[in-house]
Design a protein around this motif. Structure first.
Motif, PDB file in Angstrom:
ATOM      1  N   PRO A  78      10.869   4.412  -8.763  1.00  4.40           N
ATOM      2  CA  PRO A  78       9.605   3.730  -8.475  1.00  4.40           C
ATOM      3  C   PRO A  78       9.189   3.872  -7.011  1.00  4.40           C
ATOM      4  O   PRO A  78      10.011   4.116  -6.140  1.00  4.40           O
ATOM      5  N   TYR A  79       7.871   3.690  -6.808  1.00  2.00           N
ATOM      6  CA  TYR A  79       7.269   3.845  -5.493  1.00  2.00           C
ATOM      7  C   TYR A  79       6.479   2.605  -5.096  1.00  2.00           C
ATOM      8  O   TYR A  79       6.051   1.818  -5.938  1.00  2.00           O
ATOM      9  N   GLY A  80       6.210   2.546  -3.798  1.00  2.00           N
ATOM     10  CA  GLY A  80       5.262   1.562  -3.266  1.00  2.00           C
ATOM     11  C   GLY A  80       5.881   0.210  -2.943  1.00  2.00           C
ATOM     12  O   GLY A  80       7.050  -0.048  -3.222  1.00  2.00           O
ATOM     13  N   LYS A  81       5.026  -0.597  -2.312  1.00  2.00           N
ATOM     14  CA  LYS A  81       5.405  -1.980  -1.997  1.00  2.00           C
ATOM     15  C   LYS A  81       4.641  -2.873  -2.953  1.00  2.00           C
ATOM     16  O   LYS A  81       3.409  -2.831  -2.980  1.00  2.00           O
ATOM     17  N   GLY A  82       5.356  -3.660  -3.741  1.00  2.00           N
ATOM     18  CA  GLY A  82       4.696  -4.507  -4.734  1.00  2.00           C
ATOM     19  C   GLY A  82       4.383  -5.890  -4.182  1.00  2.00           C
ATOM     20  O   GLY A  82       4.293  -6.086  -2.965  1.00  2.00           O
ATOM     21  N   TYR A  83       4.236  -6.855  -5.091  1.00  2.00           N
ATOM     22  CA  TYR A  83       3.965  -8.241  -4.695  1.00  2.00           C
ATOM     23  C   TYR A  83       5.263  -8.837  -4.132  1.00  2.00           C
ATOM     24  O   TYR A  83       6.342  -8.582  -4.674  1.00  2.00           O
ATOM     25  N   PRO A  84       5.177  -9.642  -3.063  1.00  2.00           N
ATOM     26  CA  PRO A  84       6.396 -10.129  -2.400  1.00  2.00           C
ATOM     27  C   PRO A  84       6.982 -11.312  -3.158  1.00  2.00           C
ATOM     28  O   PRO A  84       7.068 -12.420  -2.640  1.00  2.00           O
ATOM     29  N   ILE A  85       7.396 -11.055  -4.390  1.00  2.00           N
ATOM     30  CA  ILE A  85       7.705 -12.120  -5.331  1.00  2.00           C
ATOM     31  C   ILE A  85       8.854 -13.021  -4.849  1.00  2.00           C
ATOM     32  O   ILE A  85       8.841 -14.219  -5.078  1.00  2.00           O
ATOM     33  N   ASP A  86       9.813 -12.448  -4.110  1.00  2.00           N
ATOM     34  CA  ASP A  86      10.924 -13.277  -3.595  1.00  2.00           C
ATOM     35  C   ASP A  86      10.442 -14.249  -2.531  1.00  2.00           C
ATOM     36  O   ASP A  86      10.865 -15.394  -2.480  1.00  2.00           O
ATOM     37  N   GLU A  87       9.519 -13.753  -1.673  1.00  2.00           N
ATOM     38  CA  GLU A  87       9.017 -14.609  -0.583  1.00  2.00           C
ATOM     39  C   GLU A  87       8.145 -15.751  -1.107  1.00  2.00           C
ATOM     40  O   GLU A  87       7.832 -16.671  -0.376  1.00  2.00           O
ATOM     41  N   LEU A  88       7.700 -15.648  -2.355  1.00  2.00           N
ATOM     42  CA  LEU A  88       6.763 -16.646  -2.889  1.00  2.00           C
ATOM     43  C   LEU A  88       7.477 -17.789  -3.601  1.00  2.00           C
ATOM     44  O   LEU A  88       6.838 -18.640  -4.208  1.00  2.00           O
ATOM     45  N   LYS A  89       8.800 -17.788  -3.520  1.00  2.60           N
ATOM     46  CA  LYS A  89       9.564 -18.859  -4.191  1.00  2.60           C
ATOM     47  C   LYS A  89       9.156 -20.232  -3.650  1.00  2.60           C
ATOM     48  O   LYS A  89       8.889 -20.367  -2.450  1.00  2.60           O
ATOM     49  N   GLY A  90       9.099 -21.216  -4.534  1.00  4.30           N
ATOM     50  CA  GLY A  90       8.749 -22.582  -4.130  1.00  4.30           C
ATOM     51  C   GLY A  90       7.248 -22.823  -4.060  1.00  4.30           C
ATOM     52  O   GLY A  90       6.807 -23.905  -3.672  1.00  4.30           O
ATOM     53  N   LYS A  91       6.453 -21.823  -4.421  1.00  2.00           N
ATOM     54  CA  LYS A  91       4.988 -21.954  -4.302  1.00  2.00           C
ATOM     55  C   LYS A  91       4.325 -22.062  -5.676  1.00  2.00           C
ATOM     56  O   LYS A  91       4.882 -21.646  -6.693  1.00  2.00           O
ATOM     57  N   ASN A  92       3.085 -22.582  -5.657  1.00  4.00           N
ATOM     58  CA  ASN A  92       2.198 -22.431  -6.815  1.00  4.00           C
ATOM     59  C   ASN A  92       1.664 -21.011  -6.755  1.00  4.00           C
ATOM     60  O   ASN A  92       1.390 -20.489  -5.658  1.00  4.00           O
ATOM     61  N   LEU A  93       1.491 -20.381  -7.912  1.00  2.00           N
ATOM     62  CA  LEU A  93       0.938 -19.020  -7.914  1.00  2.00           C
ATOM     63  C   LEU A  93      -0.316 -18.976  -8.767  1.00  2.00           C
ATOM     64  O   LEU A  93      -0.355 -19.547  -9.868  1.00  2.00           O
TER      65      LEU A  93
END
Ligand SMILES: Cc1cc2nc3c(=O)[nH]c(=O)nc-3n(C[C@H](O)[C@H](O)[C@H](O)COP(=O)(O)OP(=O)(O)OC[C@H]3O[C@@H](n4cnc5c(N)ncnc54)[C@H](O)[C@@H]3O)c2cc1C
Ligand code: FES
Length: 264
Positions: free
Chosen positions: A89-104
């Protein structure tokens, strides 16, 4: 030696016709791109196309493909059991780990839902890491709704907001008729501790961003995904460049304050 730059052959384990011009391929592989990353899908002698991962697991990779030209047309003719070449796979995706503890808040238009389906699979597997999940998905008509079965499941556990631009015949989801941005405008949403992830047509993303700004969201709470013509996918050929950034390696997902005002 394994290299993400070398295409390898994989077996298609299922082909699902999603709508008149969208199919979903299920491919047996452990590649498991992170949400928002993409692979290059190729058929020797025809060409290759960047396609976002629409799943998150290490057994199979789901790719939703909209048939628009040569390569995607050829891919759409493949059957269960056929082989296909992938690199990535390529590219930088959504920073899903950094978004922990948040509403999405996830906002998608048309086949922009494909990469967000990968995020939802990720969230399903890490549900306790995130707070409230709001989904806003818009399609042209009821016939164009992608991932219908999944939508029926998601509406049981998440705040689901589905809309269709028009419904001439049946409207099986009984959803509002109009642009998804109309529903977003009326929605009551938490602004603090919330991040917004979106993918879809440029006009939908622009309108959604204006609405979110009016609700008090800051540009650094919003993540957008860009599509560009690509060749090398490794930051060498310059095909995908926007304002000094390579969509293939710096993106395709960008935080909005970093790309605000770039020529789309
Ligand atoms: C990071 C990334 C992720 C993508 N994810 C998906 C996905 O999950 N599902 C999916 O169906 N498609 C996705 N695409 C778009 C897909 O790669 C193109 O539709 C495909 O390459 C078209 O190839 P083709 O030979 O079938 O059509 P072509 O004959 O090459 O093109 C047909 C038409 O589409 C336009 N087009 C082709 N590629 C692009 C592009 N990258 N941006 C804007 N317009 C384009 C052409 O200008 C032309 O009008 C993604 C693209 C990128 C860059
Ligand atoms: S596709 Fe070649 S630099 Fe991005």
């Amino acid at each position: 030696m394994n290299s993400i730059y070398q295409a390898k052959r994989y077996r298609i384990t299922d082909v699902v016709e999603q709508t008149g011009d969208n199919i979903m391929l299920r491919i047996k592989t452990r590649l498991n791109p992170k949400p928002g990353e993409f692979v290059e899908v190729s058929i020797p002698g025809i060409g290759e196309a960047p396609i976002s991962s629409a799943s998150y697991n290490n057994k199979v990779l789901d790719l939703n493909i909209r048939i628009v030209g040569n390569v995607t047309e050829a891919i759409s003719k493949l059957k269960k059991g056929d082989k296909i070449h992938l690199r990535g796979p390529y590219g930088k995706g959504y920073p899903i780990d950094e978004l922990k503890g948040k509403n999405l808040i996830l906002i998608a238009g048309g086949c922009g839902l494909a990469p967000l389906r990968g995020i939802i699979e990720y969230i399903d597997q890490h549900r306790l890491d995130y707070r409230e999940i709001y989904l806003f998905f818009g399609f042209r008509s009821p016939d164009d709704v992608l991932f219908k079965d999944e939508i029926r499941e998601w509406e049981k556990v998440y705040h689901m907001n589905l809309s269709v631009d028009e419904a001439m015949g049946e409207n099986p989801f009984n959803c509002p008729v109009g642009f998804v941005t109309g529903i977003l405008e009326k929605a009551e949403l938490p602004v603090n501790n919330t991040e917004v992830l979106m993918c879809g047509p440029h006009v939908m993303m622009e309108k959604s961003i204006r609405i979110l700004e009016n609700k008090g969201f800051h540009d650094n709470q919003i993540w957008v995904s860009f599509e560009r013509h690509m060749k090398c996918t490794t930051g060498k050929c310059g095909h995908c460049m926007i304002n000094g950034m390579y969509v293939c390696i710096d993106g395709p997902v960008f935080r909005y304050d970093e790309v605000k005002g770039v020529d789309e």
